[in-house]
Design a protein around this motif. Structure first.
Motif, PDB file in Angstrom:
ATOM      1  N   GLY A 208       1.333  -1.433   0.382  1.00 12.24           N
ATOM      2  CA  GLY A 208       0.020   0.189   0.298  1.00 12.24           C
ATOM      3  C   GLY A 208       1.221   1.388  -0.053  1.00 12.24           C
ATOM      4  O   GLY A 208       1.761   1.518   0.317  1.00 12.24           O
ATOM      5  N   THR A 209       0.871   2.182  -0.551  1.00 10.36           N
ATOM      6  CA  THR A 209       0.771   3.779  -0.132  1.00 10.36           C
ATOM      7  C   THR A 209       0.016   4.028   0.120  1.00 10.36           C
ATOM      8  O   THR A 209      -0.623   4.315   0.653  1.00 10.36           O
ATOM      9  N   HIS A 210       1.312   5.098   1.086  1.00  4.85           N
ATOM     10  CA  HIS A 210       0.463   5.266   2.711  1.00  4.85           C
ATOM     11  C   HIS A 210       1.721   6.653   3.025  1.00  4.85           C
ATOM     12  O   HIS A 210       3.257   6.339   2.894  1.00  4.85           O
ATOM     13  N   LEU A 211       1.160   8.046   3.717  1.00  2.00           N
ATOM     14  CA  LEU A 211       2.022   8.612   4.444  1.00  2.00           C
ATOM     15  C   LEU A 211       3.083   7.975   5.373  1.00  2.00           C
ATOM     16  O   LEU A 211       4.251   8.298   5.761  1.00  2.00           O
ATOM     17  N   LYS A 212       2.664   6.898   6.456  1.00  2.02           N
ATOM     18  CA  LYS A 212       3.388   6.734   6.871  1.00  2.02           C
ATOM     19  C   LYS A 212       4.437   5.103   6.690  1.00  2.02           C
ATOM     20  O   LYS A 212       5.181   4.979   7.328  1.00  2.02           O
ATOM     21  N   GLY A 213       4.516   5.212   5.302  1.00  2.00           N
ATOM     22  CA  GLY A 213       5.038   4.400   4.226  1.00  2.00           C
ATOM     23  C   GLY A 213       6.967   4.973   4.726  1.00  2.00           C
ATOM     24  O   GLY A 213       7.074   5.954   4.283  1.00  2.00           O
ATOM     25  N   GLU A 214       7.546   3.909   4.926  1.00  2.15           N
ATOM     26  CA  GLU A 214       8.940   4.159   5.301  1.00  2.15           C
ATOM     27  C   GLU A 214      10.177   3.764   4.441  1.00  2.15           C
ATOM     28  O   GLU A 214      11.407   4.350   4.013  1.00  2.15           O
ATOM     29  N   THR A 215       9.876   2.866   3.273  1.00  2.00           N
ATOM     30  CA  THR A 215      10.000   2.385   1.883  1.00  2.00           C
ATOM     31  C   THR A 215       9.822   2.308   0.942  1.00  2.00           C
ATOM     32  O   THR A 215       8.748   3.180   0.015  1.00  2.00           O
ATOM     33  N   ASP A 216      11.106   3.358  -0.018  1.00  2.00           N
ATOM     34  CA  ASP A 216      10.585   3.725  -0.846  1.00  2.00           C
ATOM     35  C   ASP A 216      10.233   3.199  -1.883  1.00  2.00           C
ATOM     36  O   ASP A 216      10.717   1.821  -2.136  1.00  2.00           O
ATOM     37  N   TYR A 217       9.401   3.430  -2.826  1.00  2.00           N
ATOM     38  CA  TYR A 217       8.694   1.922  -3.773  1.00  2.00           C
ATOM     39  C   TYR A 217       9.479   2.482  -4.050  1.00  2.00           C
ATOM     40  O   TYR A 217       9.354   0.659  -5.024  1.00  2.00           O
TER      41      TYR A 217
END
Length: 280
Positions: A208-217
């Motif tokens: 999922g894409t999310h503001l909390k995502g810490e991993t570069d896509y």
């Protein structure tokens, strides 16, 4: 709408219609303007010769074909009308005023088709090693939804899951935005609880894409079956849907914009997933 019972004619016939108050024309207008009517009837409207031709070539059942009298002698229109008649559809040769009333445009498309909706069922979702499905949580904009379906087709994705109160993929605006891809990309619909239950059986990653995502896509692991989960245009994925993801990623941005358009973000993700799996 039941053409076989309508005074405008029987399936397989060609009838001339000049009145905007004709019962069949009223039914078609209702399909264009009312989601409730589309759902009840299990039908939808495709506008334009290309979309109508694409749908028939893909084998979608056609109920009614409408064309403007001024294009009746065009070879592609004649072929479409002949195909529709052979499949038992009602074919209507109508005036420009009738087409304008159907499409709600002063410069209307000259060919319109009424088709049966087709939905895939959750049990048909195959989790093969290279599977790629897109889950869309309560997407509200028909243009975004149609563009995502078109992009899913372009990358060779296996299908799209529409979750919760998502906009109607069979609205005229959504169908138009797919540019015909809706006839080739399986669509599944689920409530949020149904999706969350089904997700527990998904054997691969859920990204999922999310503001909390810490991993570069670009650095995420997309091996195995992939389910890409995208949220609403305004607020993204809610917490319960974000918690259902095995990976949350972010798409870095250099400018002042705080987010990407949903269809653009989905396209960026899909092409990166395919690039990583060496399929594009």
């Amino acid at each position: 709408m039941s053409p076989e019972k309508n005074e405008a004619g029987r399936p397989g016939q060609v009838k001339t219609v000049t009145s905007v108050s004709n019962p069949v024309i009223k039914d078609i207008r209702a399909l264009v303007s009312q989601r409730k009517r589309r759902k009840e009837a299990g039908l939808f409207v495709a506008e334009g010769l290309k979309l109508v031709t694409d749908a028939m070539q893909a084998g979608w059942p056609i109920r009614t074909l409408v064309f403007g009298g001024e294009v009746r002698d065009q070879p592609m229109v004649s072929k479409a009308a002949a195909t529709a008649r052979a499949r038992g559809a009602l074919v209507l040769d109508v005036s420009r005023a009738v087409l304008t009333s159907i499409t709600r445009r002063d410069n209307p498309q000259m060919v319109v088709g009424v088709f049966e909706q087709q939905w895939a069922v959750p049990g048909k979702i195959a989790a093969k090693d290279a599977a790629l499905w897109i889950g869309l949580d309560e997407v509200r904009d028909p243009g975004n939804l149609g563009t995502i379906v078109r992009t899913a087709d372009a990358v060779g994705a296996d299908g799209v899951v529409l979750i919760g109160d998502t906009t109607d993929p069979f609205a005229v605006e959504a169908v138009r935005a797919t540019m015909g891809s809706i006839f080739y990309v399986p669509l599944v619909r689920m409530s949020r609880p149904e999706f969350l239950k089904w997700r527990t059986r998904w054997p691969g990653v859920v990204v999922g894409t999310h503001l909390k995502g810490e991993t570069d896509y670009r650095k995420a692991d997309y091996s195995g079956p992939v389910l890409l989960l995208m949220g609403t245009e305004q607020s993204g994925l809610p917490e319960e849907m974000a918690d259902a993801c095995s990976q949350l990623v972010r798409i870095p941005q250099a400018g002042k914009a705080d987010s990407l358009n949903l269809a653009v973000a989905t396209a960026v993700m899909l092409f990166e997933i395919k690039r990583k799996t060496l399929e594009l």
